[in-house]
Design an enzyme around this catalytic site. Structure first.
Site, short mmCIF file in Angstrom:
data_model
loop_
_atom_site.label_atom_id
_atom_site.label_comp_id
_atom_site.label_asym_id
_atom_site.label_seq_id
_atom_site.Cartn_x
_atom_site.Cartn_y
_atom_site.Cartn_z
N GLU A 2 40.77 -34.61 6.09
CA GLU A 2 40.90 -33.99 7.41
C GLU A 2 40.22 -34.83 8.48
O GLU A 2 39.44 -35.73 8.16
CB GLU A 2 40.32 -32.58 7.41
CG GLU A 2 38.83 -32.52 7.14
CD GLU A 2 38.15 -31.29 7.73
OE1 GLU A 2 38.34 -31.00 8.92
OE2 GLU A 2 37.40 -30.63 6.99
N LYS A 20 40.35 -29.77 18.50
CA LYS A 20 40.25 -29.23 17.14
C LYS A 20 41.53 -28.43 16.89
O LYS A 20 41.78 -27.44 17.56
CB LYS A 20 39.00 -28.35 17.04
CG LYS A 20 38.83 -27.64 15.72
CD LYS A 20 37.56 -26.79 15.71
CE LYS A 20 37.56 -25.80 14.57
NZ LYS A 20 36.40 -24.89 14.61
N VAL A 60 40.86 -27.85 8.19
CA VAL A 60 41.34 -27.65 6.82
C VAL A 60 42.73 -27.00 6.85
O VAL A 60 43.66 -27.45 6.17
CB VAL A 60 40.35 -26.78 6.02
CG1 VAL A 60 40.97 -26.32 4.70
CG2 VAL A 60 39.07 -27.57 5.76
N ASP A 67 35.91 -12.76 13.39
CA ASP A 67 35.97 -14.21 13.21
C ASP A 67 36.13 -14.57 11.74
O ASP A 67 35.17 -14.63 10.97
CB ASP A 67 34.71 -14.87 13.79
CG ASP A 67 34.85 -16.38 13.90
OD1 ASP A 67 35.83 -16.93 13.37
OD2 ASP A 67 33.98 -17.02 14.53
N SER A 107 38.07 -17.58 9.54
CA SER A 107 38.74 -18.86 9.72
C SER A 107 40.20 -18.81 9.26
O SER A 107 40.52 -18.23 8.22
CB SER A 107 38.01 -19.95 8.92
OG SER A 107 38.72 -21.17 9.03
N ALA A 108 41.06 -19.47 10.04
CA ALA A 108 42.46 -19.60 9.65
C ALA A 108 42.61 -20.41 8.36
O ALA A 108 43.67 -20.38 7.73
CB ALA A 108 43.26 -20.26 10.78
N ASP A 109 41.55 -21.11 7.95
CA ASP A 109 41.59 -21.84 6.68
C ASP A 109 41.92 -20.90 5.52
O ASP A 109 42.61 -21.29 4.57
CB ASP A 109 40.25 -22.50 6.37
CG ASP A 109 39.87 -23.63 7.33
OD1 ASP A 109 40.72 -24.01 8.16
OD2 ASP A 109 38.73 -24.11 7.23
N LYS A 164 29.48 -22.84 3.70
CA LYS A 164 28.11 -22.81 4.22
C LYS A 164 27.57 -21.40 4.33
O LYS A 164 28.31 -20.46 4.56
CB LYS A 164 28.11 -23.40 5.60
CG LYS A 164 28.19 -24.85 5.59
CD LYS A 164 27.72 -25.36 6.95
CE LYS A 164 28.28 -26.73 7.06
NZ LYS A 164 29.74 -26.61 7.02
N1 PSU Z 1 32.73 -26.99 7.61
C1 PSU Z 1 32.00 -28.13 7.63
N2 PSU Z 1 32.34 -29.15 8.48
C2 PSU Z 1 33.44 -29.05 9.27
C3 PSU Z 1 34.23 -27.85 9.21
C4 PSU Z 1 33.84 -26.85 8.38
O1 PSU Z 1 31.02 -28.26 6.94
O2 PSU Z 1 33.72 -29.98 10.03
C5 PSU Z 1 35.48 -27.76 10.03
C6 PSU Z 1 36.71 -27.89 9.12
O3 PSU Z 1 37.68 -28.66 9.79
C7 PSU Z 1 37.18 -26.46 9.00
C8 PSU Z 1 36.83 -25.93 10.36
O4 PSU Z 1 38.55 -26.33 8.72
O5 PSU Z 1 35.56 -26.49 10.64
C9 PSU Z 1 36.77 -24.42 10.38
O6 PSU Z 1 36.65 -24.01 11.70
P1 PSU Z 1 36.78 -22.47 12.06
O7 PSU Z 1 35.56 -21.85 11.46
O8 PSU Z 1 36.78 -22.44 13.55
O9 PSU Z 1 38.07 -22.00 11.47
MN MN Z 2 36.66 -18.83 13.85
#
Ligand code: PSU
Ligand code: MN
Length: 303
Positions: A25, A86, A106, A138, A140-142, A159
């Site tokens: 990524e 992003k 991701v 909140d 994540s879309a992941d 994390k």
């Molecule tokens: N976790 C990490 N480093 C990162 C990310 C997550 O330790 O850089 C990034 C990844 O690209 C992940 C994104 O897909 O953050 C998730 O963001 P959000 O929580 O806004 O969906």
């Molecule tokens: Mn989010």
């Protein structure tokens, strides 16, 4: 869809030769780490994948194309451009149609990898259910992407800035298997243990590949989380990272940080509060995942 894909010469040659390819990524480069460590990390991770017998394909949106495999200059551009967006699932049509510079999360990297026929993807940590999601919504879309897009994601767990228990519940609901490597426990990114177990422990690349092939052969679409703990010598002390995580979460709340800015804000604050030690661990675990992912991609060829 293929009209949007642009393969680098190295990845195009690997496809023609039927070699193992590993997707990487780019949000981790643009929003996850500071310059110049981000670009150096990206290059070193690519080399680890080559040394492991596979070909790296770092993915980003550049000039209206989904670039599968980046040049050194393109990695540098992503690592230095403050206006790199992003890009998650919802953002893909915007960055592509407006020819913006986009770093894929991701979720977006999984989409692009699947389009490109790549089944193994290496990252640091995946997004998840944030603490307090019952009021912030909140998530994540992941996680939605893992539910529907058939790519195996090698990571070091999630994390502790996230609610790890709820993240695992969400994955279970959506039928996403969580496999761990070398231990039963599900790792927590900076530390080897989260207090939760993965669903299945599969230590060898052949066993992991067999599991993934079986899932897809059954018509069970969607991803697999392959969680690989940070090496013990590189892990952070749990008490320290827990305290700093709480402080960073409090600051995000106080400053009204929301939406896609939450994760980059927390990563940057944790790095500052640990005086850069979290970044050292972060880089070490991505490299460790690259070794694991290269071996898995090679094993997928014969599984
Ligand atoms: N976790 C990490 N480093 C990162 C990310 C997550 O330790 O850089 C990034 C990844 O690209 C992940 C994104 O897909 O953050 C998730 O963001 P959000 O929580 O806004 O969906
Ligand atoms: Mn989010």
């Amino acid at each position: 869809m293929q009209q949007y894909l642009l393969f680098s010469p190295e990845v195009a040659a690997a496809r023609a030769a039927g070699k193992a390819i590993v997707a990487l990524e780019s949000t981790i480069i643009s929003h996850g780490m500071p310059y110049p460590q981000n670009v150096q990390m990206a290059r070193e991770v690519e080399q680890i994948i080559r040394d492991g017998g596979a070909v790296p394909a770092t993915i980003a949106i550049i000039g209206g194309k989904i670039c599968i495999g980046l040049s050194d200059e393109q990695l540098e551009l992503l690592g230095t451009s403050p206006d790199a967006m992003k890009v998650s699932r919802r953002d893909l049509p915007f960055v592509l149609s407006q020819s913006k510079l986009g770093a894929t999360t991701v979720a977006a990297t999984m989409i692009c990898a699947e389009l490109a026929g790549i089944s193994v993807f290496v990252t640091g940590g995946i997004g998840g259910v944030h603490r307090g999601a019952e009021t912030s919504f909140d998530i994540s879309a992941d996680l939605q992407e893992l539910a529907q897009t058939s790519v195996a994601v090698v990571c070091a767990g999630v994390k502790s800035i996230l609610d790890i228990g709820l993240t695992l519940e969400y994955l279970e609901t959506h039928g996403v298997p969580v496999v761990s490597v070398g231990q039963r426990g599900f790792p927590a990114f900076f530390t080897r243990e989260s207090g939760f177990n993965a669903d299945f422990q599969l230590d060898t690349p052949a066993d992991q590949a067999g599991f993934i092939r079986t899932k897809w052969a059954l018509g069970l679409k969607g991803g697999v989380v392959v969680s690989n703990p940070v090496p013990a010598s590189e892990a952070m002390p749990k008490e320290e990272i827990d305290a700093i995580t709480l402080q960073a979460l409090g600051e995000a709340d106080d400053q009204g940080v929301t939406g896609k800015n939450v994760t980059p804000f927390l990563l940057a604050r944790i790095k500052a509060l640990t005086e850069g030690r979290s970044l050292v661990t972060n880089i070490a675990l991505v490299k460790n995942n690259a070794r694991c992912g290269a071996a898995l991609a090679v094993a997928m060829l014969t599984a």
